[in-house]
Motif scaffolding. Structure first.
Motif, PDB file in Angstrom:
ATOM      1  N   PHE A 335       0.833  -1.198   0.000  1.00 56.50           N
ATOM      2  CA  PHE A 335       0.000   0.000   0.000  1.00 56.50           C
ATOM      3  C   PHE A 335       0.865   1.244   0.000  1.00 56.50           C
ATOM      4  CE2 PHE A 335       0.454   1.493   4.382  1.00 56.50           C
ATOM      5  CZ  PHE A 335       0.781   0.358   5.091  1.00 56.50           C
ATOM      6  N   GLY A 336       0.290   2.334  -0.475  1.00 59.32           N
ATOM      7  CA  GLY A 336       1.065   3.559  -0.526  1.00 59.32           C
ATOM      8  C   GLY A 336       0.236   4.772  -0.883  1.00 59.32           C
ATOM      9  N   ASN A 337       0.818   5.919  -0.588  1.00 57.00           N
ATOM     10  CA  ASN A 337       0.208   7.210  -0.906  1.00 57.00           C
ATOM     11  C   ASN A 337       1.121   7.999  -1.821  1.00 57.00           C
ATOM     12  OD1 ASN A 337      -2.144   7.804   1.269  1.00 57.00           O
ATOM     13  ND2 ASN A 337      -0.511   6.666   2.246  1.00 57.00           N
ATOM     14  N   LYS A 338       0.512   8.790  -2.712  1.00 50.75           N
ATOM     15  CA  LYS A 338       1.285   9.772  -3.494  1.00 50.75           C
ATOM     16  C   LYS A 338       0.462  11.052  -3.434  1.00 50.75           C
ATOM     17  CE  LYS A 338       3.311   6.931  -7.181  1.00 50.75           C
ATOM     18  NZ  LYS A 338       2.565   5.699  -7.130  1.00 50.75           N
ATOM     19  N   THR A 339       1.108  12.154  -3.068  1.00 51.28           N
ATOM     20  CA  THR A 339       0.371  13.413  -3.048  1.00 51.28           C
ATOM     21  C   THR A 339       1.215  14.506  -3.668  1.00 51.28           C
ATOM     22  OG1 THR A 339       1.193  14.244  -0.936  1.00 51.28           O
ATOM     23  CG2 THR A 339      -0.669  12.736  -0.838  1.00 51.28           C
ATOM     24  N   ALA A 340       0.535  15.515  -4.201  1.00 58.41           N
ATOM     25  CA  ALA A 340       1.207  16.709  -4.706  1.00 58.41           C
ATOM     26  C   ALA A 340       0.315  17.903  -4.374  1.00 58.41           C
ATOM     27  CB  ALA A 340       1.421  16.623  -6.212  1.00 58.41           C
ATOM     28  N   THR A 341       0.925  18.960  -3.836  1.00 58.81           N
ATOM     29  CA  THR A 341       0.158  20.145  -3.436  1.00 58.81           C
ATOM     30  C   THR A 341       0.835  21.393  -3.958  1.00 58.81           C
ATOM     31  OG1 THR A 341      -0.375  19.021  -1.345  1.00 58.81           O
ATOM     32  CG2 THR A 341      -0.834  21.370  -1.466  1.00 58.81           C
ATOM     33  N   PHE A 342       0.044  22.255  -4.590  1.00 57.95           N
ATOM     34  CA  PHE A 342       0.527  23.577  -4.976  1.00 57.95           C
ATOM     35  C   PHE A 342      -0.274  24.604  -4.181  1.00 57.95           C
ATOM     36  CE2 PHE A 342       2.205  26.992  -7.370  1.00 57.95           C
ATOM     37  CZ  PHE A 342       1.162  27.885  -7.574  1.00 57.95           C
ATOM     38  N   ARG A 343       0.436  25.552  -3.553  1.00 60.22           N
ATOM     39  CA  ARG A 343      -0.273  26.558  -2.754  1.00 60.22           C
ATOM     40  C   ARG A 343       0.250  27.943  -3.085  1.00 60.22           C
ATOM     41  NH1 ARG A 343       0.413  24.248   3.158  1.00 60.22           N
ATOM     42  NH2 ARG A 343       2.392  23.617   2.238  1.00 60.22           N
ATOM     43  N   TRP A 344      -0.665  28.899  -2.998  1.00 58.62           N
ATOM     44  CA  TRP A 344      -0.332  30.285  -3.260  1.00 58.62           C
ATOM     45  C   TRP A 344      -0.900  31.131  -2.116  1.00 58.62           C
ATOM     46  CZ3 TRP A 344      -4.044  33.763  -6.205  1.00 58.62           C
ATOM     47  CH2 TRP A 344      -3.535  35.064  -6.296  1.00 58.62           C
ATOM     48  N   ASN A 345      -0.006  31.786  -1.364  1.00 54.21           N
ATOM     49  CA  ASN A 345      -0.432  32.726  -0.340  1.00 54.21           C
ATOM     50  C   ASN A 345      -0.459  34.113  -0.967  1.00 54.21           C
ATOM     51  OD1 ASN A 345       1.587  31.394   2.429  1.00 54.21           O
ATOM     52  ND2 ASN A 345      -0.246  30.623   1.417  1.00 54.21           N
ATOM     53  N   HIS A 346      -1.509  34.848  -0.662  1.00 52.71           N
ATOM     54  CA  HIS A 346      -1.563  36.232  -1.138  1.00 52.71           C
ATOM     55  C   HIS A 346      -2.066  37.126  -0.018  1.00 52.71           C
ATOM     56  CE1 HIS A 346      -1.900  39.561  -3.861  1.00 52.71           C
ATOM     57  NE2 HIS A 346      -3.175  39.732  -3.564  1.00 52.71           N
ATOM     58  N   LEU A 347      -1.362  38.243   0.174  1.00 46.48           N
ATOM     59  CA  LEU A 347      -1.796  39.236   1.163  1.00 46.48           C
ATOM     60  C   LEU A 347      -2.536  40.342   0.419  1.00 46.48           C
ATOM     61  CD1 LEU A 347       1.208  39.846   3.608  1.00 46.48           C
ATOM     62  CD2 LEU A 347      -1.108  39.155   4.202  1.00 46.48           C
ATOM     63  N   PHE A 348      -3.842  40.393   0.586  1.00 56.12           N
ATOM     64  CA  PHE A 348      -4.592  41.474  -0.055  1.00 56.12           C
ATOM     65  C   PHE A 348      -4.315  42.785   0.663  1.00 56.12           C
ATOM     66  CE2 PHE A 348      -7.083  39.405  -3.265  1.00 56.12           C
ATOM     67  CZ  PHE A 348      -7.077  38.080  -2.879  1.00 56.12           C
ATOM     68  N   SER A 349      -4.146  42.679   1.955  1.00 57.99           N
ATOM     69  CA  SER A 349      -3.792  43.838   2.761  1.00 57.99           C
ATOM     70  C   SER A 349      -3.218  43.284   4.057  1.00 57.99           C
ATOM     71  CB  SER A 349      -5.025  44.695   3.051  1.00 57.99           C
ATOM     72  OG  SER A 349      -5.862  44.035   3.993  1.00 57.99           O
ATOM     73  N   ASN A 350      -2.874  44.164   4.991  1.00 59.07           N
ATOM     74  CA  ASN A 350      -2.326  43.642   6.241  1.00 59.07           C
ATOM     75  C   ASN A 350      -3.413  43.001   7.104  1.00 59.07           C
ATOM     76  OD1 ASN A 350      -3.691  45.898   7.081  1.00 59.07           O
ATOM     77  ND2 ASN A 350      -1.874  47.042   7.702  1.00 59.07           N
ATOM     78  N   LYS A 351      -4.651  43.021   6.623  1.00 60.26           N
ATOM     79  CA  LYS A 351      -5.731  42.400   7.385  1.00 60.26           C
ATOM     80  C   LYS A 351      -6.375  41.230   6.643  1.00 60.26           C
ATOM     81  CE  LYS A 351      -6.955  46.603   9.778  1.00 60.26           C
ATOM     82  NZ  LYS A 351      -7.983  47.461  10.307  1.00 60.26           N
ATOM     83  N   ILE A 352      -5.983  41.035   5.421  1.00 59.04           N
ATOM     84  CA  ILE A 352      -6.626  39.957   4.656  1.00 59.04           C
ATOM     85  C   ILE A 352      -5.549  39.063   4.061  1.00 59.04           C
ATOM     86  CG2 ILE A 352      -8.200  39.365   2.779  1.00 59.04           C
ATOM     87  CD1 ILE A 352      -9.449  42.117   3.071  1.00 59.04           C
ATOM     88  N   PHE A 353      -5.559  37.829   4.518  1.00 61.17           N
ATOM     89  CA  PHE A 353      -4.585  36.833   4.064  1.00 61.17           C
ATOM     90  C   PHE A 353      -5.351  35.715   3.361  1.00 61.17           C
ATOM     91  CE2 PHE A 353      -0.649  34.397   4.506  1.00 61.17           C
ATOM     92  CZ  PHE A 353      -1.100  33.088   4.452  1.00 61.17           C
ATOM     93  N   SER A 354      -4.834  35.251   2.231  1.00 58.95           N
ATOM     94  CA  SER A 354      -5.525  34.151   1.559  1.00 58.95           C
ATOM     95  C   SER A 354      -4.531  33.070   1.185  1.00 58.95           C
ATOM     96  CB  SER A 354      -6.244  34.641   0.304  1.00 58.95           C
ATOM     97  OG  SER A 354      -5.308  34.830  -0.742  1.00 58.95           O
ATOM     98  N   ASN A 355      -5.055  31.859   1.124  1.00 66.01           N
ATOM     99  CA  ASN A 355      -4.278  30.725   0.631  1.00 66.01           C
ATOM    100  C   ASN A 355      -5.149  29.936  -0.336  1.00 66.01           C
ATOM    101  OD1 ASN A 355      -2.080  28.680   0.633  1.00 66.01           O
ATOM    102  ND2 ASN A 355      -3.711  27.414   1.476  1.00 66.01           N
ATOM    103  N   THR A 356      -4.615  29.665  -1.508  1.00 67.82           N
ATOM    104  CA  THR A 356      -5.342  28.885  -2.504  1.00 67.82           C
ATOM    105  C   THR A 356      -4.489  27.666  -2.848  1.00 67.82           C
ATOM    106  OG1 THR A 356      -6.336  30.894  -3.377  1.00 67.82           O
ATOM    107  CG2 THR A 356      -6.387  28.943  -4.797  1.00 67.82           C
ATOM    108  N   SER A 357      -5.123  26.505  -2.850  1.00 62.92           N
ATOM    109  CA  SER A 357      -4.363  25.251  -3.025  1.00 62.92           C
ATOM    110  C   SER A 357      -4.976  24.382  -4.109  1.00 62.92           C
ATOM    111  CB  SER A 357      -4.372  24.441  -1.729  1.00 62.92           C
ATOM    112  OG  SER A 357      -3.936  25.184  -0.641  1.00 62.92           O
TER     113      SER A 357
END
Lengths: 768, 300
Positions: A335-357
């Motif tokens: 048995f086994g797992n394979k994973t791949a993740t791409f993530r993008w952090n974006h700061l819209f402002s100093n109060k709004i943080f986003s992460n998209t994966s």
């Protein structure tokens, strides 16, 4: 239903209640390790003027809105690091990035005027434990292999499954009710075989968090727990190599900057060589016994701009084992797992943080096992494609809003057969490519607000809306999430929470087979989503400037649409698995005591859990309630790590659990005129899970010799020898029990199989 | 060298320790209340027989058939206003070398009648009814196959061919009569008669393990293969017939069959026996009709 609308109403009110004051400023930034540039997750930022704080998120980012003042006193702290205090005079928003130094000199009781981390008391979140990485690296483990899952099984509310099986149980839930994520990618089988090795190479791990109650709205899909594991990002300043050579496996980690202070990479791999070493020593009649594993983690990250960062993570791991052992254990498993993740952090402002994966996941489990004259084959395959976005909005110091969405496309291909071993000819093997595929999608939206009413009272109110879509059935739900905290003193608080969770993926366990013969299926017209409702109440108290954390938590959880196989189910390739299932409900309640010491020469914890878990299925046990197989009444863990001096560290853990439940017949029924091929006696079962295994207890020891004076090619190398003793007094703990007949007296007798006796180990670790 | 030796020693200890071990343990028998085990299958033309035994605690040592038998029950069979009391009897099974104990009547069962069985034991009544309305099915042919595969594995077997009546629900199993001698063995454990000597023979009867429901082949030709319990040699003569059973017989023996499969196959969920016809007792009172016998000679 009415309660859900009430919660939504409150949430809307809360969200419209916030205002942005012109008299406030925002301090934001990242908290990192000064040497490596690694983000510090869960670091505390505390303002001494207004006695408010924040913690860094999974990317080390924080933001805090404060009333203006001539001078603001800020304290930045994190376990294992020297705290930093800063007095800043600011009249407008400021970005303040902090680099903390590790506290290498842990032998001295460092006098810290600054406040230590007290998140467990101050935060509204309950049922969450940050797994101490120090214990992760020092606690003894089998073969000298550090194991995240072995350590979390020492925490309150968490129980191990059978020795040698995968999975763990949290607050009475089954093993499939735990969501294990590595950099947001789901790991379906987080253990290596026998529980000997962790799937996760601890050299590559930055942070481990276990949530078992009061689930925040951004998490869903499983009933009982979330185990969130974050990989390191890699040393942004210097190239570094670390590794270890053990009796059973070796590992190597390479990390370094892609561009100094801008980007880094980390690649970590491990391979066992038990298969090579053991072969000469395995008796001829067990010559098919063999086992190897490997895993590989890789992560790359880069800061594109001040506001944008990207991450790319990969993981692959495999277990391949064959075993010819006691009369009831012959198998081959891959048995086994394979994973791949791409993530993008974006700061819209100093109060709004986003992460998209974007995440890809590929899991398979192939098992062939022979027990007696019968052979079973099983294949479980899952492929996921997942896209998600998570936003954090901090409008002011009173509110922290999280909002997000998650979509995944799942492909399942399970198959299972069990037949008598033919006297001649070959056995047809299951071919993964020929197994019919089943497709489904899951969608989820969530919204939550952490509200600081005042210095004493805070709450997190949220809602998550999961949706399941397939060609055969669609399901949706509204999951309210609420936690409330009331401070009773500066060092103590009372918390309460209510959460609902839905689960659209199910692992159907076999009640009798000795090995992991569970298969994953998704919800369908017949298999409805599992639902849990959990209430919990806790008291949290810290001592000695937060050096000692204590808590008492009580919980009550109901679970509906639980899944088991029907009685007499004989899995064949052609049968529809859905038609072989029966459904019921579960109930679990208990009390958890936890005391943890975080600082000083002696660190560790003591945990005790008292719990009950029962199930009721109309088609099983005559419709009467019966104990869950892993209903273990008492669960005690004592964990300690002690620095003797600069050269020697000793660590120990002792665990005790009451025996789990299993089914044995109570009577035998003579039947004549049957003319069967077999004996004329049949079993009279009066209750499912009517017997208990003997209790399980085990002591593990490790002795670590640190050598910081080694030099290779002019480079200073840190090394350590780790001597371990797993199951130090060789307690032969029960693995399973089976019935047989004494050949002389013809009397029925029970035999207990134990798996792991004392296991010494030695390994050598290095880092430069 | 010393360091290498030390590491090797630890390695060997560790590796050898990777073998599981077994030990016998004492299971504390939980309180168990014995129940009655009742089997009474009636067929037109035959006298009624009731096998009445008691269930035993699982961990008890084996006991003789006589010790399991319940001899002191009051057993009656009633039909059309006539009640017959069944009396205890026994027969010595030469092949197995054991006595079989039962209650029997004297009046042969009649077709198209309703019967009520009542057992009064220790002041408690156990009662059930059966109707002898089953049709005699015609066995079209009997053949032999060298190798067939079912859920129990691969075997050689005898193949039965019959046509099902679509008008009613039917449940079929085979019955076989043959001679057994000192070479004949029975079952997987190859049990041989401890009584027969030299050229002695005895008649034995075999009833099918599996009982088939006509749900998936109603009105069609039905073919099924069975592996006989008594092992044969080329030229052995047998007389085979088909029992057409009622639903009560089907449910009882099908459940036993599923449980036996679960006992032998650890990957099958255990099956709990259910009290159906008799409250607080396990058993069956059912009716069946048996076809004319067909001579079958083993070709190999």
């Amino acid at each position: 239903m009415r309660a859900k609308f009430k919660i939504l109403f409150v949430l809307i009110l809360a969200c419209t209640g916030f205002t942005v004051s012109a008299q406030k400023i925002t301090i934001s930034g990242y908290v990192k390790d000064a040497d490596t540039g690694e983000s510090l997750i869960g670091a505390t930022i505390y303002n001494t003027n207004h006695k408010v704080g924040a913690i860094t998120n999974n990317y080390g980012f924080y933001t805090l809105s404060l009333q203006k003042a001539d001078t603001l006193g800020m304290v930045f702290s994190y376990i294992g690091y020297l705290p930093q205090t800063k007095k800043i005079a600011v009249s407008k928003d400021v970005v303040l990035n902090i680099n903390l130094l590790t506290s290498n000199n842990s032998l001295d009781e460092v006098v810290v005027n600054a406040k230590r981390n007290d998140n467990n008391v101050r935060e509204a979140q309950m049922g969450v434990i940050d797994v101490p990485l120090r214990q992760l690296k020092t606690l003894p483990a089998i073969g000298g292999e550090n194991d995240i899952l072995k350590v979390i099984q020492l925490l309150p509310g968490v129980q191990s499954g059978k020795e040698g099986t995968t999975g763990f149980h949290v607050r009475g839930g089954n093993t499939d009710q735990n969501l294990v994520q590595l950099d947001e990618a789901t790991i379906y089988n987080p253990n290596h075989l026998f529980g000997l090795f962790s799937t996760f190479n601890t050299n590559a791990i930055n942070n481990v968090k276990l949530i078992k109650g009061g689930f925040p709205a951004e998490y869903g899909g499983r009933l009982s727990s979330i185990l969130e594991i974050t990989m390191k990002e890699g040393n942004k300043n210097n190239f570094a190599v670390s590794g270890g050579i053990g009796l059973l496996s070796s590992n190597l980690t390479l990390e370094g900057p892609i561009k100094k202070e801008k980007g880094s990479f980390i690649i970590s791999g491990r391979r066992s060589y038990f298969d090579i070493l053991a072969k000469p020593f395995i008796p001829k009649n067990k010559n098919n016994t063999n086992y190897y594993l490997y895993d590989l983690n890789a992560k790359f990250n880069y800061t594109l701009t001040d506001k944008d960062r990207v991450y790319l993570s990969f993981f692959t791991g495999l277990d391949d084992a064959k075993y010819t052992g006691a009369s009831s254990l012959n198998y081959g498993i891959n048995f086994g797992n394979k994973t791949a993740t791409f993530r993008w952090n974006h700061l819209f402002s100093n109060k709004i943080f986003s992460n998209t994966s974007l995440i890809y996941n590929d899991y398979h489990n192939s098992l062939t096992t022979a027990q007696g004259n019968y052979i079973a084959q099983q294949y479980s395959g899952i492929r996921d494609l997942n896209a998600k976005t998570d936003w954090e909005i901090h409008p002011n110091s009173k509110h922290s809003i999280k909002i997000g969405a998650n979509y995944s496309y799942n492909t399942f291909f399970p198959a299972t057969t069990a037949n008598k071993i033919p006297k001649k000819g070959t056995i047809a093997t299951l071919k993964p490519d020929s197994i019919p595929r089943k497709y489904s999608s899951q969608l989820a939206f969530y919204l939550s607000d952490e509200i600081q009413f005042n210095e004493f009272l805070s709450a997190t109110i949220g809602v998550r809306v999961p949706v399941f879509l397939s060609s055969k059935a669609n399901y949706s739900a509204i999951e309210p999430r609420a936690t409330l905290k009331a401070s009773t003193s500066p060092t103590s608080s009372i918390k309460a929470s209510y959460t609902e969770m839905n689960q659209f993926l199910h692992l159907v366990p076999s009640s009798t087979a000795s090995l992991p013969t569970d298969i994953w299926i998704s919800s369908s017209k017949v298999v409805k989503p599992e639902v849990s409702r959990q209430y919990s109440l806790g008291w949290f108290k810290n001592f000695d400037n937060n050096a000692i954390e204590t808590s008492v938590e009580a919980y009550y959880k109901t679970m509906s649409n639980q899944v088991l196989f029907k009685e007499g189910t004989l899995p064949t390739v052609d049968t529809d698995i859905d038609q072989q299932l029966t459904f019921g409900k579960g109930e679990s309640y208990g009390l958890e005591f936890f005391a943890k010491k975080n600082f000083g020469r002696l660190t560790g914890w003591l945990s005790y859990t008292l719990s009950w878990t029962n199930q009721t299925f109309k088609d099983l046990n005559y419709g009467k309630t019966f104990p869950f197989a892993y209903d273990k009444r008492h669960n005690i863990s004592v964990v300690a790590t002690y620095d003797l001096n600069k050269k020697w560290t000793v660590a120990a853990d002792w665990v005790f659990t009451s025996g789990g439940a299993f089914t044995l017949p109570q009577g035998k029924v003579p039947v004549f005129e049957g003319g069967t091929l077999y004996d004329i006696f049949y079993n009279d079962y009066t209750q499912r899970n009517n017997f208990r295994y003997r209790s399980y207890h085990r002591l593990d020891l490790s002795f670590i010799h640190h050598n910081r004076e080694l030099t290779w090619f002019g480079k200073k190398v840190e090394s350590e020898w780790v001597f371990g003793l797993y199951n130090a007094y060789s307690r032969m703990n029960p693995y399973f029990v089976y019935l047989t007949v004494d050949p002389l007296t013809k009397k029925p007798m029970a035999k207990e199989v134990s798996l792991l006796p004392v296991l010494p180990s030695v390994s050598w670790n290095f880092k430069f | 060298m010393k360091r290498i030796t030390q590491i090797l020693f630890v390695s060997v200890i560790s590796l050898l320790a990777m073998v599981s071990c077994e030990k016998e343990i004492i299971i504390k028998q939980q309180p168990y209340t014995s129940k009655l085990s009742i089997q009474c299958l009636i067929t037109p033309g035959s006298i009624p027989k009731l096998f009445l035994n008691r269930t035993l605690p699982f961990m008890n040592p084996p006991v003789s058939n006589r010790e399991m038998f319940v001899p002191d029950a009051n057993v009656t069979l009633e039909t059309s206003g006539t009640t017959e009391k069944l009396v205890t009897d026994s027969v010595f099974q030469i092949f197995f070398g054991t006595y079989s104990y039962f209650y029997r009547g004297a009046t042969p069962i009649e077709a198209n009648k309703n019967y009520t069985l009542t057992i009064n034991y220790k002041g408690v009544d156990y009662s059930a009814t059966a109707s002898t309305i089953q049709q005699v099915v015609k066995l079209d042919s009997v053949t032999y196959v060298q190798n067939f595969k079912d859920i129990y594995g691969e075997h050689e077997g005898v193949v039965f061919h019959l046509k099902d009546d679509p008008a009613v629900s039917n449940y079929y199993r085979y019955e076989m009569h043959r001679s057994a001698d000192t070479a004949t063995y029975w079952g997987e454990n190859k049990f041989k008669s401890p009584i027969l000597k030299n050229n002695e023979t005895t008649r034995v009867t075999e009833i099918g393990r599996t009982i088939f429901s006509d749900t998936s082949f109603s009105g069609s030709i039905f073919t099924f293969a069975i592996e006989p319990v008594f092992k044969h040699k080329q030229g052995d003569e047998t007389y085979v017939m088909i029992q057409n059973c009622d639903k009560n017989i089907f449910e009882f023996y099908d459940e036993l069959d599923k449980q036996m499969l679960a006992l032998k196959n650890p990957f099958v969920e255990p099956v709990f026996l259910v009290s159906r016809q008799f409250k607080d007792a396990y058993g069956v009172f059912g009716s069946y009709a048996v076809s004319d016998s067909v001579l079958f000679v083993y070709p190999e």
